[in-house]
Scaffold this motif. Sequence first.
Motif, PDB file in Angstrom:
ATOM      1  N   PRO A 266       0.810  -1.226   0.000  1.00 41.32           N
ATOM      2  CA  PRO A 266       0.000   0.000   0.000  1.00 41.32           C
ATOM      3  C   PRO A 266       0.842   1.275   0.000  1.00 41.32           C
ATOM      4  O   PRO A 266       0.454   2.295  -0.577  1.00 41.32           O
ATOM      5  CB  PRO A 266      -0.829  -0.120   1.280  1.00 41.32           C
ATOM      6  CG  PRO A 266      -0.900  -1.592   1.541  1.00 41.32           C
ATOM      7  CD  PRO A 266       0.410  -2.148   1.080  1.00 41.32           C
ATOM      8  N   GLU A 267       2.011   1.209   0.643  1.00 35.83           N
ATOM      9  CA  GLU A 267       2.873   2.390   0.722  1.00 35.83           C
ATOM     10  C   GLU A 267       3.368   2.867  -0.648  1.00 35.83           C
ATOM     11  O   GLU A 267       3.806   4.005  -0.800  1.00 35.83           O
ATOM     12  CB  GLU A 267       4.081   2.099   1.616  1.00 35.83           C
ATOM     13  CG  GLU A 267       3.761   1.942   3.088  1.00 35.83           C
ATOM     14  CD  GLU A 267       3.239   0.562   3.427  1.00 35.83           C
ATOM     15  OE1 GLU A 267       2.742   0.408   4.564  1.00 35.83           O
ATOM     16  OE2 GLU A 267       3.322  -0.345   2.578  1.00 35.83           O
ATOM     17  N   ALA A 268       3.295   2.006  -1.653  1.00 38.74           N
ATOM     18  CA  ALA A 268       3.769   2.372  -2.989  1.00 38.74           C
ATOM     19  C   ALA A 268       3.002   3.569  -3.546  1.00 38.74           C
ATOM     20  O   ALA A 268       3.568   4.408  -4.250  1.00 38.74           O
ATOM     21  CB  ALA A 268       3.656   1.183  -3.937  1.00 38.74           C
ATOM     22  N   LEU A 269       1.715   3.659  -3.227  1.00 41.12           N
ATOM     23  CA  LEU A 269       0.917   4.774  -3.740  1.00 41.12           C
ATOM     24  C   LEU A 269       1.369   6.096  -3.136  1.00 41.12           C
ATOM     25  O   LEU A 269       1.382   7.129  -3.816  1.00 41.12           O
ATOM     26  CB  LEU A 269      -0.565   4.526  -3.470  1.00 41.12           C
ATOM     27  CG  LEU A 269      -1.166   3.305  -4.185  1.00 41.12           C
ATOM     28  CD1 LEU A 269      -2.645   3.170  -3.855  1.00 41.12           C
ATOM     29  CD2 LEU A 269      -0.962   3.420  -5.695  1.00 41.12           C
ATOM     30  N   SER A 270       1.740   6.065  -1.877  1.00 40.28           N
ATOM     31  CA  SER A 270       2.280   7.259  -1.222  1.00 40.28           C
ATOM     32  C   SER A 270       3.587   7.676  -1.899  1.00 40.28           C
ATOM     33  O   SER A 270       3.837   8.869  -2.128  1.00 40.28           O
ATOM     34  CB  SER A 270       2.520   6.970   0.257  1.00 40.28           C
ATOM     35  OG  SER A 270       3.412   7.891   0.842  1.00 40.28           O
ATOM     36  N   TYR A 271       4.394   6.706  -2.236  1.00 43.64           N
ATOM     37  CA  TYR A 271       5.679   6.981  -2.901  1.00 43.64           C
ATOM     38  C   TYR A 271       5.450   7.577  -4.286  1.00 43.64           C
ATOM     39  O   TYR A 271       6.105   8.559  -4.670  1.00 43.64           O
ATOM     40  CB  TYR A 271       6.480   5.695  -2.990  1.00 43.64           C
ATOM     41  CG  TYR A 271       7.827   5.842  -3.671  1.00 43.64           C
ATOM     42  CD1 TYR A 271       8.896   6.436  -3.010  1.00 43.64           C
ATOM     43  CD2 TYR A 271       8.030   5.380  -4.961  1.00 43.64           C
ATOM     44  CE1 TYR A 271      10.135   6.565  -3.626  1.00 43.64           C
ATOM     45  CE2 TYR A 271       9.265   5.507  -5.586  1.00 43.64           C
ATOM     46  CZ  TYR A 271      10.315   6.100  -4.913  1.00 43.64           C
ATOM     47  OH  TYR A 271      11.534   6.228  -5.521  1.00 43.64           O
ATOM     48  N   LEU A 272       4.528   7.005  -5.044  1.00 46.56           N
ATOM     49  CA  LEU A 272       4.223   7.534  -6.376  1.00 46.56           C
ATOM     50  C   LEU A 272       3.735   8.974  -6.290  1.00 46.56           C
ATOM     51  O   LEU A 272       4.080   9.808  -7.131  1.00 46.56           O
ATOM     52  CB  LEU A 272       3.177   6.661  -7.067  1.00 46.56           C
ATOM     53  CG  LEU A 272       3.603   5.252  -7.469  1.00 46.56           C
ATOM     54  CD1 LEU A 272       2.444   4.513  -8.128  1.00 46.56           C
ATOM     55  CD2 LEU A 272       4.801   5.301  -8.409  1.00 46.56           C
ATOM     56  N   SER A 273       2.955   9.244  -5.266  1.00 46.18           N
ATOM     57  CA  SER A 273       2.479  10.617  -5.064  1.00 46.18           C
ATOM     58  C   SER A 273       3.642  11.560  -4.770  1.00 46.18           C
ATOM     59  O   SER A 273       3.707  12.678  -5.297  1.00 46.18           O
ATOM     60  CB  SER A 273       1.471  10.650  -3.914  1.00 46.18           C
ATOM     61  OG  SER A 273       1.026  11.968  -3.667  1.00 46.18           O
ATOM     62  N   PHE A 274       4.599  11.105  -3.970  1.00 46.56           N
ATOM     63  CA  PHE A 274       5.752  11.944  -3.637  1.00 46.56           C
ATOM     64  C   PHE A 274       6.605  12.212  -4.876  1.00 46.56           C
ATOM     65  O   PHE A 274       7.155  13.318  -5.029  1.00 46.56           O
ATOM     66  CB  PHE A 274       6.603  11.286  -2.555  1.00 46.56           C
ATOM     67  CG  PHE A 274       7.738  12.143  -2.082  1.00 46.56           C
ATOM     68  CD1 PHE A 274       7.518  13.197  -1.202  1.00 46.56           C
ATOM     69  CD2 PHE A 274       9.041  11.930  -2.536  1.00 46.56           C
ATOM     70  CE1 PHE A 274       8.559  14.018  -0.778  1.00 46.56           C
ATOM     71  CE2 PHE A 274      10.087  12.738  -2.120  1.00 46.56           C
ATOM     72  CZ  PHE A 274       9.848  13.791  -1.231  1.00 46.56           C
TER      73      PHE A 274
END
Length: 261
Positions: free
Chosen positions: A230-238
């Motif tokens: 799930p953390e991948a989406l946060s990374y893509l946003s960053f």
Amino acid sequence: MVRLAAVFVTIAILCGSSSSPAPAKDKNITVFAAASMKNALDDVDAAYAAKTGIKVIASYAASSVLAKQIEQGAPADVFISADTDWMDYAIDKKAVNAATRVNLLGNSLVLIAPKDSGINQVTIGPGFDLAKLAGSGRIATGDVSAVPVGKYARAALEKLGAWQAAESKFAMAESVRAALTLVARGEAALGIVYATDARIEPGVKVIGTFPADSHPPIIYPVAATTTAKPEALSYLSFLRSSAAKAIFERFGFSFLVSPTT
């Protein structure tokens, strides 16, 4: 009785802490990224970790190698390719989530020589004689059949009419960074790499830039894998943030999306 109650409270606190969720600092994601991104992405990842407490484990190689590793089940959360072809490949193989794909960055293609080379600035255009320029030396770039920088290089030289004469002089490297190293060490007289690579290597100098219309646009797409945490989406946003944009541009990349805050 008071002491006994205190003991029970202490035990309750300890038991509660052992079952609580792991803090963000214990979380991590794995990113498979094109070799040319290493310096810039290392800085971006450090900024992301500082902001979120989520550690980024980055693996760098040619996009062709990474796409096939992901296809074969390598535990990556995010894939960043140096061309659209290998991202398309990963999507076709159902290894990457197409809905998360963004064309994030751009780059340019340059001709380099060792820093102490007697070859200086040249104009790259139709009729450019790369074979003559190289003389008896080798020309380093990525494998033209698979590695994105090599594919861009061959496309440019074919359009300029320089490929046929120069083909036999090419030293095909496993990645753009391997090609860069060959030139920096003087093991190749010339090299074709990205402008961002030449920028971080003091052992080379740029002697020419390929016209943008001589090869397909150099685009770096990014997407989450189909097995991403799930953390991948946060990374893509960053990666789309103003903070990331500033870092990428400092290393010479062009930012292809409107930055978020």
